[in-house]
Design a protein around this motif. Structure first.
Motif, PDB file in Angstrom:
ATOM      1  N   LEU A  10       8.800  12.602   1.505  1.00 56.79           N
ATOM      2  CA  LEU A  10       9.430  11.498   0.800  1.00 56.79           C
ATOM      3  C   LEU A  10       8.427  10.383   0.554  1.00 56.79           C
ATOM      4  O   LEU A  10       7.747   9.906   1.470  1.00 56.79           O
ATOM      5  CB  LEU A  10      10.609  10.960   1.605  1.00 56.79           C
ATOM      6  CG  LEU A  10      11.484   9.911   0.896  1.00 56.79           C
ATOM      7  CD1 LEU A  10      12.224  10.549  -0.281  1.00 56.79           C
ATOM      8  CD2 LEU A  10      12.486   9.296   1.875  1.00 56.79           C
ATOM      9  N   GLN A  11       8.348   9.949  -0.693  1.00 53.51           N
ATOM     10  CA  GLN A  11       7.462   8.871  -1.096  1.00 53.51           C
ATOM     11  C   GLN A  11       8.304   7.702  -1.611  1.00 53.51           C
ATOM     12  O   GLN A  11       9.478   7.851  -1.971  1.00 53.51           O
ATOM     13  CB  GLN A  11       6.506   9.334  -2.207  1.00 53.51           C
ATOM     14  CG  GLN A  11       5.681  10.556  -1.864  1.00 53.51           C
ATOM     15  CD  GLN A  11       4.600  10.257  -0.840  1.00 53.51           C
ATOM     16  OE1 GLN A  11       4.232   9.100  -0.627  1.00 53.51           O
ATOM     17  NE2 GLN A  11       4.078  11.300  -0.206  1.00 53.51           N
ATOM     18  N   LEU A  12       7.669   6.528  -1.654  1.00 53.76           N
ATOM     19  CA  LEU A  12       8.358   5.339  -2.147  1.00 53.76           C
ATOM     20  C   LEU A  12       7.429   4.531  -3.046  1.00 53.76           C
ATOM     21  O   LEU A  12       6.281   4.256  -2.671  1.00 53.76           O
ATOM     22  CB  LEU A  12       8.816   4.463  -0.973  1.00 53.76           C
ATOM     23  CG  LEU A  12       9.453   3.103  -1.338  1.00 53.76           C
ATOM     24  CD1 LEU A  12      10.671   3.288  -2.234  1.00 53.76           C
ATOM     25  CD2 LEU A  12       9.841   2.346  -0.066  1.00 53.76           C
ATOM     26  N   THR A  13       7.926   4.198  -4.219  1.00 52.53           N
ATOM     27  CA  THR A  13       7.212   3.283  -5.098  1.00 52.53           C
ATOM     28  C   THR A  13       8.192   2.241  -5.588  1.00 52.53           C
ATOM     29  O   THR A  13       9.393   2.285  -5.259  1.00 52.53           O
ATOM     30  CB  THR A  13       6.564   4.029  -6.280  1.00 52.53           C
ATOM     31  OG1 THR A  13       5.700   3.134  -6.993  1.00 52.53           O
ATOM     32  CG2 THR A  13       7.623   4.563  -7.244  1.00 52.53           C
ATOM     33  N   ASP A 112      -3.217  -4.162  -0.769  1.00 53.13           N
ATOM     34  CA  ASP A 112      -4.437  -3.362  -0.707  1.00 53.13           C
ATOM     35  C   ASP A 112      -4.235  -2.063   0.077  1.00 53.13           C
ATOM     36  O   ASP A 112      -5.004  -1.119  -0.071  1.00 53.13           O
ATOM     37  CB  ASP A 112      -5.574  -4.165  -0.067  1.00 53.13           C
ATOM     38  CG  ASP A 112      -5.999  -5.340  -0.933  1.00 53.13           C
ATOM     39  OD1 ASP A 112      -5.734  -5.295  -2.153  1.00 53.13           O
ATOM     40  OD2 ASP A 112      -6.580  -6.301  -0.392  1.00 53.13           O
ATOM     41  N   GLU A 113      -3.178  -2.044   0.922  1.00 52.63           N
ATOM     42  CA  GLU A 113      -2.924  -0.865   1.757  1.00 52.63           C
ATOM     43  C   GLU A 113      -2.016   0.150   1.066  1.00 52.63           C
ATOM     44  O   GLU A 113      -1.750   1.224   1.615  1.00 52.63           O
ATOM     45  CB  GLU A 113      -2.286  -1.297   3.085  1.00 52.63           C
ATOM     46  CG  GLU A 113      -3.161  -2.247   3.902  1.00 52.63           C
ATOM     47  CD  GLU A 113      -2.446  -2.755   5.152  1.00 52.63           C
ATOM     48  OE1 GLU A 113      -1.321  -2.267   5.409  1.00 52.63           O
ATOM     49  OE2 GLU A 113      -3.007  -3.617   5.847  1.00 52.63           O
ATOM     50  N   LEU A 114      -1.509  -0.185  -0.115  1.00 54.94           N
ATOM     51  CA  LEU A 114      -0.605   0.730  -0.818  1.00 54.94           C
ATOM     52  C   LEU A 114      -1.386   1.935  -1.342  1.00 54.94           C
ATOM     53  O   LEU A 114      -2.314   1.771  -2.146  1.00 54.94           O
ATOM     54  CB  LEU A 114       0.066   0.041  -2.002  1.00 54.94           C
ATOM     55  CG  LEU A 114       1.375  -0.709  -1.802  1.00 54.94           C
ATOM     56  CD1 LEU A 114       1.906  -1.183  -3.150  1.00 54.94           C
ATOM     57  CD2 LEU A 114       2.413   0.150  -1.115  1.00 54.94           C
ATOM     58  N   PRO A 115      -1.026   3.157  -0.945  1.00 54.56           N
ATOM     59  CA  PRO A 115      -1.652   4.327  -1.552  1.00 54.56           C
ATOM     60  C   PRO A 115      -1.151   4.518  -2.979  1.00 54.56           C
ATOM     61  O   PRO A 115      -0.206   3.850  -3.418  1.00 54.56           O
ATOM     62  CB  PRO A 115      -1.186   5.468  -0.643  1.00 54.56           C
ATOM     63  CG  PRO A 115       0.113   5.003  -0.083  1.00 54.56           C
ATOM     64  CD  PRO A 115      -0.014   3.514   0.070  1.00 54.56           C
ATOM     65  N   ALA A 116      -1.761   5.428  -3.697  1.00 58.84           N
ATOM     66  CA  ALA A 116      -1.403   5.648  -5.102  1.00 58.84           C
ATOM     67  C   ALA A 116       0.076   5.962  -5.261  1.00 58.84           C
ATOM     68  O   ALA A 116       0.721   5.526  -6.232  1.00 58.84           O
ATOM     69  CB  ALA A 116      -2.254   6.778  -5.680  1.00 58.84           C
ATOM     70  N   GLU A 117       0.650   6.714  -4.297  1.00 57.39           N
ATOM     71  CA  GLU A 117       2.068   7.075  -4.393  1.00 57.39           C
ATOM     72  C   GLU A 117       2.969   5.847  -4.322  1.00 57.39           C
ATOM     73  O   GLU A 117       4.126   5.888  -4.740  1.00 57.39           O
ATOM     74  CB  GLU A 117       2.444   8.034  -3.259  1.00 57.39           C
ATOM     75  CG  GLU A 117       1.722   9.369  -3.296  1.00 57.39           C
ATOM     76  CD  GLU A 117       0.335   9.300  -2.653  1.00 57.39           C
ATOM     77  OE1 GLU A 117      -0.400  10.303  -2.752  1.00 57.39           O
ATOM     78  OE2 GLU A 117       0.003   8.249  -2.054  1.00 57.39           O
ATOM     79  N   GLY A 118       2.467   4.746  -3.767  1.00 51.85           N
ATOM     80  CA  GLY A 118       3.266   3.540  -3.590  1.00 51.85           C
ATOM     81  C   GLY A 118       3.272   2.619  -4.783  1.00 51.85           C
ATOM     82  O   GLY A 118       4.034   1.648  -4.806  1.00 51.85           O
ATOM     83  N   HIS A 119       2.412   2.909  -5.784  1.00 53.04           N
ATOM     84  CA  HIS A 119       2.447   2.101  -7.029  1.00 53.04           C
ATOM     85  C   HIS A 119       2.194   3.034  -8.216  1.00 53.04           C
ATOM     86  O   HIS A 119       1.229   2.909  -8.944  1.00 53.04           O
ATOM     87  CB  HIS A 119       1.433   0.955  -6.972  1.00 53.04           C
ATOM     88  CG  HIS A 119       0.000   1.370  -6.785  1.00 53.04           C
ATOM     89  ND1 HIS A 119      -0.898   1.415  -7.826  1.00 53.04           N
ATOM     90  CD2 HIS A 119      -0.675   1.781  -5.687  1.00 53.04           C
ATOM     91  CE1 HIS A 119      -2.076   1.814  -7.374  1.00 53.04           C
ATOM     92  NE2 HIS A 119      -1.973   2.048  -6.081  1.00 53.04           N
ATOM     93  N   ALA A 120       3.149   3.960  -8.375  1.00 51.54           N
ATOM     94  CA  ALA A 120       2.962   5.029  -9.356  1.00 51.54           C
ATOM     95  C   ALA A 120       3.720   4.797 -10.660  1.00 51.54           C
ATOM     96  O   ALA A 120       3.761   5.672 -11.515  1.00 51.54           O
ATOM     97  CB  ALA A 120       3.397   6.360  -8.746  1.00 51.54           C
TER      98      ALA A 120
END
Length: 637
Positions: A10-13, A112-120
Motif C-alpha cells: 500500500l502506497q500513499l500520495t 525532502d523525505e517523501l519517496p517518489a510514490e508519495g508525490h506521484a
C-alpha cells in the motif's frame, strides 16, 4: 532513472487541487485491493477511484481509494512507527504527526523525505508534482477549515440551507431537518467533523439517522450514547430507517457477539461500554462515529473522552443540545473530538476566546468565535425553526419552610461557620457539603436526616405543595414529569404520592437497567399509563421522548439552566401537541430563591456562543457566601 511504482504494498500520495484546495485528497494505491489494505491498517475507508499517476513508464491510470485529509491524520499518526508499512505511508504519517502537533516548521524537511510514490500526482508535460509543492498543497487543503472565508467554509454555510433531495427515511422531515441532513452530508464530503447542536427536541437523532442512511455502505457506523439512550437509538433507527441493520453492543457476551458479527450497518453502544471495550472497538474502522449527548466528553482529560478519541471513523459527528453547560472549554473539548486542532490548543483557545468571553463578556470575541465555528457547528432554536410548537409556560413556585426545616437550616449554617470553611480544595469540599445539606433540608427534613419511613406530610412546605399540584393536575386529566437530582427524594415522592394521593408514580433512575427504563417510558407514553413519572435529573434528563406530559415539575434545582432546560424538553419537543407548563419549585427565603434570581443573569456565555454549575459559589468569601445562604424568616410558615 526513477524506479517503477510498486504494486505489491500500500502506497500513499496526495492529489492536489489548485482550483479548489478543499478538494485535495489523499490517494491510497499499490495493492490489488486498496480498501482491504487500508482497513487492515486501521485507516478510514476511502472512495474507489481511478486516477492518473506518473510512473517510470510515464502517465498511467491507477486504481485506488481517495480520502479527504482530516479523517486520515490521526490514524496515520498512529501507524507512523510501524515497520511493516511502505516508505510513502511512513513519510506521510510523519507529515500528519507534524501537523497535529502544530510543528509546521518541520514540513519542508519532511517533504525532502517523501519517496517518489508519495508525490506521484501528474502535474504537466510528463512531470509529477514535486515533493515540496505536494506537501505545501496538502497543508493548504488542511488549512481550508481554519480560514473562515475559505471555499470549504462557504460551501458548509451554504449547505445549512440546502435541500437534501429524497431521503430514505420513514418520516416527514421539517425543512430545517432536511437542511441539517444536507449540511451533514456536505461536512462528510469535505472531510470535516460536525457538531449538531440544535435546541433540545428538534430531532437531532432523526437528522443523524438521515446521514447514516445516506452513507450506509462498505463500513459500519458507530453510535456512542448514554446507557439510558441505547434502547432509544435502536428503536429510532428501526422506526425511521428499517432498511438499516442494527447491533447493540451491550450486556454479557458482547465481545463474542461482536467478533462473530456478520456485516451490520450500525453498532450502538454506551459510553461506559466504549470505555471498557476500547481495545476492541478501536480495532474496528467505522464510516461515521456519532457521539450523542456529547457533553459526556466535555472534560477532554477524562478516560471517556480519551477513549472515544481513539475510535477511527471517516466522519465524526457530535450531537448535543448544550455545547456549553458550564464553561467554554467544553465547546473546545467537543470540537477537539470532531475536528482536532480547529480551535487551537487549549491554552490558545483560553487566551483568544474563553477569558475574553467568560470573564469580560466581550461581544467581539464571542462574534469571532461564532464566525470560526459556524461552518461546522449547527444550532437552531425552537423559536426560529419550530414556531408551530405549542407554548412552554414557565413559572417559579414559591414554597415555605416549616418550623422544623427552618431550625435544621439555621443549625446547619451556624455549625458550618463555627467549624470554619477553610481554604483551597478543602474549602470547596465543605461548601459543596453545606450546599447539599441545605438543598436536602429544603426538600424535606427526612431526606436531610436520612430517615426512612414515618410521617412525611406537614413537615415540608415543598412536599406539601408538589402533592397539591399533582392532585390538581391528575384530577384535571394532566400528565406530569417530576424531576429531582436525588434518588432518596425520588423514592420519597413515589411512596408519598401512593399513600397521600393513591396514585402510582414510577421512578426512573440510574439504578434501573435499559429494559426497565424503556418499560417505564413506554408505559408513560401509553394512553392508560401513569399520570406522574418521577425522574432522576441525570438519568432521564436527556434523550428521552416523553410528549405525553403537559406539566414538568422541578422538585429541586440543579442550578444549571442548560441541564434543567434539557430535562424540560423531554416533554417540549417535536410531537408535543399541548401547551407545556414548567413549574420550578423554590423555597422562599433560602439560598434556593437567591440562586434562582442569580441564574437569570448567568446565561450570557451559552446564548452568545452557540450554563452554570456551582463552581462560582466556591469563589465567594465568607461574608458573600453567608449572605447568599442565610435564612430570611419571611419564608417560614
Amino acid at each position: 532513472m526513477e524506479r517503477p511504482l510498486p504494486l505489491d504494498e500500500l502506497q500513499l500520495t496526495f492529489l492536489p487541487n489548485h482550483a479548489d484546495p478543499s478538494e485535495g485528497r489523499f490517494f491510497f494505491y499499490g495493492t490489488p485491493d486498496p480498501l482491504e489494505a487500508t482497513l487492515d491498517l486501521g485507516l478510514p475507508p476511502g472512495d474507489p477511484v481511478d486516477t492518473e499517476l506518473m510512473t517510470e513508464g510515464g502517465l498511467a491510470e491507477v486504481h485506488g481509494r481517495e480520502l479527504p485529509v482530516r479523517p486520515a491524520l490521526k490514524p496515520l499518526e498512529r501507524i507512523a512507527s510501524r515497520p511493516d508499512i511502505s516508505g510513502s505511508l511512513a513519510a506521510w504519517a510523519r507529515v500528519s504527526n507534524a501537523v497535529l502537533e502544530r510543528k509546521y516548521d518541520q514540513l519542508d524537511k519532511l517533504a525532502d523525505e517523501l519517496p517518489a510514490e508519495g508525490h506521484a500526482a501528474y502535474h504537466s508535460d510528463g512531470h509529477r508534482w514535486n515533493a515540496s509543492a505536494t506537501v505545501a498543497s496538502f497543508f493548504e487543503t488542511y488549512a481550508e477549515l481554519l480560514r473562515s472565508d475559505s471555499h470549504a467554509n462557504r460551501r458548509l454555510i451554504t449547505a445549512q440551507h440546502a435541500d437534501p433531495g429524497p431521503v430514505e427515511l420513514n418520516a416527514d422531515l421539517r425543512p430545517y431537518q432536511g437542511h441539517g441532513i444536507s449540511w451533514l452530508e456536505t461536512v462528510a464530503e469535505t472531510g470535516s467533523g460536525a457538531i449538531l447542536a440544535d435546541d433540545m427536541g428538534l430531532g437531532k437523532t432523526l437528522q443523524a439517522i438521515g446521514l447514516l442512511a445516506r452513507r450506509a455502505g462498505e463500513s459500519p457506523h458507530l453510535v456512542v450514547c448514554p446507557t439510558s439512550l441505547v434502547g432509544n437509538w435502536k428503536r429510532e433507527i428501526t422506526r425511521f430507517a428499517p432498511q438499516l441493520s442494527v447491533h447493540v453492543h451491550h450486556g454479557p457476551g458482547r465481545a463474542r457477539k461482536l467478533a462473530s458479527l456478520p456485516y451490520v450497518d450500525i453498532i450502538v453502544t454506551s459510553y461506559s461500554i466504549a470505555l471498557r471495550d476500547i481495545k476492541t472497538l478501536k480495532s474496528w474502522v467505522f464510516d461515521t462515529v456519532v457521539i450523542d449527548e456529547a457533553q459526556a466528553v466535555k472534560n477532554h482529560r477524562s478516560r471517556t473522552a480519551m477513549a472515544v478519541a481513539e475510535l477511527t471513523g471517516r466522519v465524526r459527528l457530535a450531537l448535543t443540545g448544550t455545547p456549553v453547560e458550564n464553561h467554554l472549554h467544553e465547546l473546545w473539548a467537543i470540537s477537539e473530538f470532531v475536528n482536532p486542532g480547529l480551535l487551537g490548543t487549549q491554552a490558545e483557545f483560553k487566551r483568544r476566546y474563553a477569558d475574553a468571553i467568560e470573564a469580560h463578556h466581550n461581544r467581539d470575541a464571542a462574534a469571532g468565535l461564532r464566525a470560526h465555528i459556524d461552518p461546522v457547528v449547527l444550532r437552531r432554536l425552537k423559536e426560529e425553526v419550530a414556531s408551530d410548537l405549542p407554548d412552554k409556560i414557565e413559572s417559579t413556585v414559591a414554597c415555605t419552610l416549616t418550623e422544623e426545616q427552618a431550625q435544621l437550616y439555621s443549625e446547619a449554617i451556624n455549625l458550618a461557620f463555627e467549624e470554619g470553611l477553610g481554604e483551597g480544595i478543602a474549602r470547596r469540599g465543605r461548601i459543596l457539603k453545606l450546599l447539599t445539606e441545605l438543598k436536602q433540608i429544603c426538600n424535606h427534613p427526612a431526606q436531610a436526616l436520612g430517615q426512612n419511613g414515618g410521617k412525611l406530610g406537614d413537615r415540608s412546605g415543598k412536599l406539601d405543595r408538589v402533592t397539591e399540584m399533582c392532585a390538581e393536575l391528575v384530577e384535571s386529566g394532566g400528565r406530569a414529569l417530576v424531576f429531582t437530582q436525588y434518588r432518596a427524594a425520588g423514592e420519597m415522592l413515589a411512596g408519598h404520592f401512593k399513600e397521600a394521593l393513591g396514585i402510582d408514580a414510577p421512578f426512573l433512575h440510574g439504578g434501573l437497567d435499559g429494559e426497565a427504563r424503556e418499560r417505564l417510558v413506554d408505559a408513560f407514553q401509553a394512553a392508560e399509563g401513569p399520570a406522574v413519572l418521577i425522574i432522576s435529573l441525570r438519568a432521564g434528563g436527556t434523550g428521552l421522548n416523553l410528549t405525553n406530559a403537559n406539566h414538568v415539575i422541578h422538585f429541586d434545582r440543579w442550578w444549571n439552566p442548560a441541564v434543567e432546560d434539557q430535562a424540560t424538553d423531554r416533554a417540549h419537543r417535536i410531537g408535543q401537541e399541548q401547551t407545556v407548563y414548567v413549574h420550578k419549585l423554590v423555597t422562599a427565603g433560602t439560598l434556593e430563591e437567591r440562586i434562582d434570581e442569580l441564574l437569570t443573569r448567568k446565561r450570557f456565555v451559552a446564548q452568545q456562543v452557540v450554563g452554570s454549575g456551582e463552581d462560582w459559589i466556591g469563589e465567594m468569601d465568607d461574608t458573600q457566601f453567608r449572605k447568599l445562604i442565610e435564612l430570611d424568616g419571611e419564608g417560614v410558615s
